[in-house]
Design a protein around this motif. Sequence first.
Motif, PDB file in Angstrom:
ATOM      1  N   ALA A  66       0.859  -1.186   0.000  1.00 55.97           N
ATOM      2  CA  ALA A  66       0.000   0.000   0.000  1.00 55.97           C
ATOM      3  C   ALA A  66       0.893   1.233   0.000  1.00 55.97           C
ATOM      4  O   ALA A  66       1.988   1.227   0.578  1.00 55.97           O
ATOM      5  CB  ALA A  66      -0.910   0.004   1.225  1.00 55.97           C
ATOM      6  N   TYR A  67       0.417   2.289  -0.637  1.00 52.77           N
ATOM      7  CA  TYR A  67       1.189   3.523  -0.732  1.00 52.77           C
ATOM      8  C   TYR A  67       0.385   4.670  -0.129  1.00 52.77           C
ATOM      9  O   TYR A  67      -0.837   4.749  -0.284  1.00 52.77           O
ATOM     10  CB  TYR A  67       1.548   3.829  -2.187  1.00 52.77           C
ATOM     11  CG  TYR A  67       2.610   2.905  -2.742  1.00 52.77           C
ATOM     12  CD1 TYR A  67       3.941   3.296  -2.808  1.00 52.77           C
ATOM     13  CD2 TYR A  67       2.271   1.622  -3.176  1.00 52.77           C
ATOM     14  CE1 TYR A  67       4.916   2.439  -3.310  1.00 52.77           C
ATOM     15  CE2 TYR A  67       3.232   0.764  -3.676  1.00 52.77           C
ATOM     16  CZ  TYR A  67       4.551   1.171  -3.736  1.00 52.77           C
ATOM     17  OH  TYR A  67       5.512   0.319  -4.229  1.00 52.77           O
ATOM     18  N   ASP A  98       3.142  -5.297  13.368  1.00 57.78           N
ATOM     19  CA  ASP A  98       2.673  -6.652  13.082  1.00 57.78           C
ATOM     20  C   ASP A  98       3.281  -7.259  11.820  1.00 57.78           C
ATOM     21  O   ASP A  98       2.872  -8.340  11.399  1.00 57.78           O
ATOM     22  CB  ASP A  98       1.147  -6.661  12.954  1.00 57.78           C
ATOM     23  CG  ASP A  98       0.465  -6.246  14.248  1.00 57.78           C
ATOM     24  OD1 ASP A  98       1.023  -6.541  15.328  1.00 57.78           O
ATOM     25  OD2 ASP A  98      -0.606  -5.611  14.184  1.00 57.78           O
ATOM     26  N   ALA A  99       4.233  -6.582  11.233  1.00 52.68           N
ATOM     27  CA  ALA A  99       4.857  -7.088  10.007  1.00 52.68           C
ATOM     28  C   ALA A  99       6.252  -7.626  10.316  1.00 52.68           C
ATOM     29  O   ALA A  99       6.929  -7.129  11.224  1.00 52.68           O
ATOM     30  CB  ALA A  99       4.935  -5.994   8.951  1.00 52.68           C
ATOM     31  N   PRO A 100       6.714  -8.635   9.567  1.00 49.21           N
ATOM     32  CA  PRO A 100       8.079  -9.146   9.776  1.00 49.21           C
ATOM     33  C   PRO A 100       9.121  -8.108   9.372  1.00 49.21           C
ATOM     34  O   PRO A 100       8.819  -7.105   8.710  1.00 49.21           O
ATOM     35  CB  PRO A 100       8.131 -10.376   8.866  1.00 49.21           C
ATOM     36  CG  PRO A 100       7.084 -10.137   7.827  1.00 49.21           C
ATOM     37  CD  PRO A 100       5.991  -9.365   8.501  1.00 49.21           C
ATOM     38  N   ALA A 101      10.346  -8.380   9.766  1.00 49.16           N
ATOM     39  CA  ALA A 101      11.425  -7.415   9.536  1.00 49.16           C
ATOM     40  C   ALA A 101      11.637  -7.111   8.065  1.00 49.16           C
ATOM     41  O   ALA A 101      12.023  -5.995   7.705  1.00 49.16           O
ATOM     42  CB  ALA A 101      12.718  -7.944  10.162  1.00 49.16           C
ATOM     43  N   ALA A 185       4.090   0.624   2.297  1.00 51.30           N
ATOM     44  CA  ALA A 185       3.833  -0.193   3.476  1.00 51.30           C
ATOM     45  C   ALA A 185       3.243  -1.533   3.049  1.00 51.30           C
ATOM     46  O   ALA A 185       2.658  -1.645   1.964  1.00 51.30           O
ATOM     47  CB  ALA A 185       2.873   0.522   4.419  1.00 51.30           C
ATOM     48  N   PRO A 186       3.359  -2.579   3.878  1.00 47.63           N
ATOM     49  CA  PRO A 186       2.748  -3.866   3.540  1.00 47.63           C
ATOM     50  C   PRO A 186       1.233  -3.755   3.505  1.00 47.63           C
ATOM     51  O   PRO A 186       0.625  -3.120   4.373  1.00 47.63           O
ATOM     52  CB  PRO A 186       3.229  -4.798   4.653  1.00 47.63           C
ATOM     53  CG  PRO A 186       3.689  -3.914   5.748  1.00 47.63           C
ATOM     54  CD  PRO A 186       4.133  -2.641   5.130  1.00 47.63           C
ATOM     55  N   ALA A 187       0.602  -4.332   2.502  1.00 49.23           N
ATOM     56  CA  ALA A 187      -0.856  -4.280   2.358  1.00 49.23           C
ATOM     57  C   ALA A 187      -1.531  -5.009   3.514  1.00 49.23           C
ATOM     58  O   ALA A 187      -1.056  -6.048   3.982  1.00 49.23           O
ATOM     59  CB  ALA A 187      -1.278  -4.897   1.024  1.00 49.23           C
ATOM     60  N   GLY A 188      -2.646  -4.437   3.976  1.00 48.56           N
ATOM     61  CA  GLY A 188      -3.449  -5.083   4.996  1.00 48.56           C
ATOM     62  C   GLY A 188      -2.904  -5.000   6.403  1.00 48.56           C
ATOM     63  O   GLY A 188      -3.455  -5.620   7.311  1.00 48.56           O
ATOM     64  N   GLU A 223      -0.804   7.398  12.273  1.00 49.25           N
ATOM     65  CA  GLU A 223      -1.210   6.065  11.839  1.00 49.25           C
ATOM     66  C   GLU A 223      -1.471   6.058  10.341  1.00 49.25           C
ATOM     67  O   GLU A 223      -2.107   6.960   9.794  1.00 49.25           O
ATOM     68  CB  GLU A 223      -2.463   5.604  12.585  1.00 49.25           C
ATOM     69  CG  GLU A 223      -2.206   5.285  14.044  1.00 49.25           C
ATOM     70  CD  GLU A 223      -3.347   4.463  14.649  1.00 49.25           C
ATOM     71  OE1 GLU A 223      -4.374   4.288  13.959  1.00 49.25           O
ATOM     72  OE2 GLU A 223      -3.190   4.025  15.800  1.00 49.25           O
ATOM     73  N   LEU A 224      -0.942   5.027   9.669  1.00 49.44           N
ATOM     74  CA  LEU A 224      -1.185   4.802   8.258  1.00 49.44           C
ATOM     75  C   LEU A 224      -2.122   3.604   8.181  1.00 49.44           C
ATOM     76  O   LEU A 224      -1.708   2.465   8.404  1.00 49.44           O
ATOM     77  CB  LEU A 224       0.132   4.518   7.527  1.00 49.44           C
ATOM     78  CG  LEU A 224       1.258   5.537   7.753  1.00 49.44           C
ATOM     79  CD1 LEU A 224       2.524   5.091   7.043  1.00 49.44           C
ATOM     80  CD2 LEU A 224       0.842   6.924   7.314  1.00 49.44           C
ATOM     81  N   PRO A 225      -3.412   3.827   7.895  1.00 50.18           N
ATOM     82  CA  PRO A 225      -4.399   2.760   8.007  1.00 50.18           C
ATOM     83  C   PRO A 225      -4.119   1.589   7.079  1.00 50.18           C
ATOM     84  O   PRO A 225      -3.547   1.747   6.000  1.00 50.18           O
ATOM     85  CB  PRO A 225      -5.717   3.458   7.650  1.00 50.18           C
ATOM     86  CG  PRO A 225      -5.320   4.646   6.858  1.00 50.18           C
ATOM     87  CD  PRO A 225      -3.998   5.079   7.411  1.00 50.18           C
ATOM     88  N   ALA A 226      -4.518   0.406   7.527  1.00 50.57           N
ATOM     89  CA  ALA A 226      -4.325  -0.808   6.728  1.00 50.57           C
ATOM     90  C   ALA A 226      -5.119  -0.702   5.437  1.00 50.57           C
ATOM     91  O   ALA A 226      -6.297  -0.344   5.438  1.00 50.57           O
ATOM     92  CB  ALA A 226      -4.752  -2.042   7.521  1.00 50.57           C
ATOM     93  N   GLN A 227      -4.457  -0.998   4.328  1.00 52.59           N
ATOM     94  CA  GLN A 227      -5.104  -0.994   3.008  1.00 52.59           C
ATOM     95  C   GLN A 227      -5.009  -2.408   2.438  1.00 52.59           C
ATOM     96  O   GLN A 227      -3.908  -2.912   2.191  1.00 52.59           O
ATOM     97  CB  GLN A 227      -4.420   0.002   2.068  1.00 52.59           C
ATOM     98  CG  GLN A 227      -4.503   1.452   2.530  1.00 52.59           C
ATOM     99  CD  GLN A 227      -5.889   2.018   2.356  1.00 52.59           C
ATOM    100  OE1 GLN A 227      -6.524   1.808   1.335  1.00 52.59           O
ATOM    101  NE2 GLN A 227      -6.362   2.731   3.365  1.00 52.59           N
ATOM    102  N   ASP A 228      -6.142  -3.049   2.242  1.00 53.51           N
ATOM    103  CA  ASP A 228      -6.148  -4.413   1.700  1.00 53.51           C
ATOM    104  C   ASP A 228      -5.729  -4.415   0.238  1.00 53.51           C
ATOM    105  O   ASP A 228      -6.055  -3.496  -0.527  1.00 53.51           O
ATOM    106  CB  ASP A 228      -7.521  -5.037   1.832  1.00 53.51           C
ATOM    107  CG  ASP A 228      -7.900  -5.284   3.286  1.00 53.51           C
ATOM    108  OD1 ASP A 228      -6.978  -5.511   4.085  1.00 53.51           O
ATOM    109  OD2 ASP A 228      -9.094  -5.221   3.599  1.00 53.51           O
ATOM    110  N   GLY A 229      -5.009  -5.457  -0.140  1.00 54.39           N
ATOM    111  CA  GLY A 229      -4.595  -5.586  -1.530  1.00 54.39           C
ATOM    112  C   GLY A 229      -5.699  -6.107  -2.394  1.00 54.39           C
ATOM    113  O   GLY A 229      -6.781  -6.445  -1.961  1.00 54.39           O
TER     114      GLY A 229
END
Length: 229
Positions: A66-67, A98-101, A185-188, A223-229
Amino acid sequence: MNDQATASVHDVDLVLEPRLHVPGAPPRISGRVSLGTPVVRPLTADLATTDPDWRAFLEAEAAHSAYFVLSLFCTFRAAPDGDPIADAAVGVKLHAPDAPADRQPIAWSIDPKRRVRPVPRTGRISLTAKLTIVESTVEYAPEGSREELFVVGMGEHDSDPEWRFRAVSGSPLIGDEELTVVVKAPAGILARADVSVAATVKHRRLGLIPYRADLPPVLRTVELPAQDG
């Protein structure tokens, strides 16, 4: 749309670095720096209607990334009877708990990367305002130029971009500045941006004294809200 018009402006105090004990140095300085509430906008393929290449890129990335566009606005002010700010730094630390390194958010691009102001002479420039206890100095020598570096941005494609500002010959460190980060950022997954500001004040008797801005929560964490792919 002018994002600055939608951002509330907050005056922030500069607080003497707690690790320092400088007799005679003001422990807190007010009225010299203000920040607008950071503005976050999701950047999706639907919004990239004027650039086919950018739209295609976002569509291809949507499944896993997500951008966002993160905009920061800061103002440096002069004090008629106060000591001037010699240099300053604004930093952003991006992270997703909540995302891996290997899937942490990064600054895909930053703006500005470099800005100069015209001056009557040239010379070596050192930017020393720091956001960590470890001192870091950036030097730039504009050979044969009548300009001096006023702001430099660094950390593109890293998780900790920052900008460093410096008063140049004939131009004090005052005025409004807009800083922009395109965040990948990672999606979701919820991501965050932690903002920090540091400044070096040139005390008339004690020399250069480092300070850090006392930011309220609304400015300190975005906060950058979660954006689903």
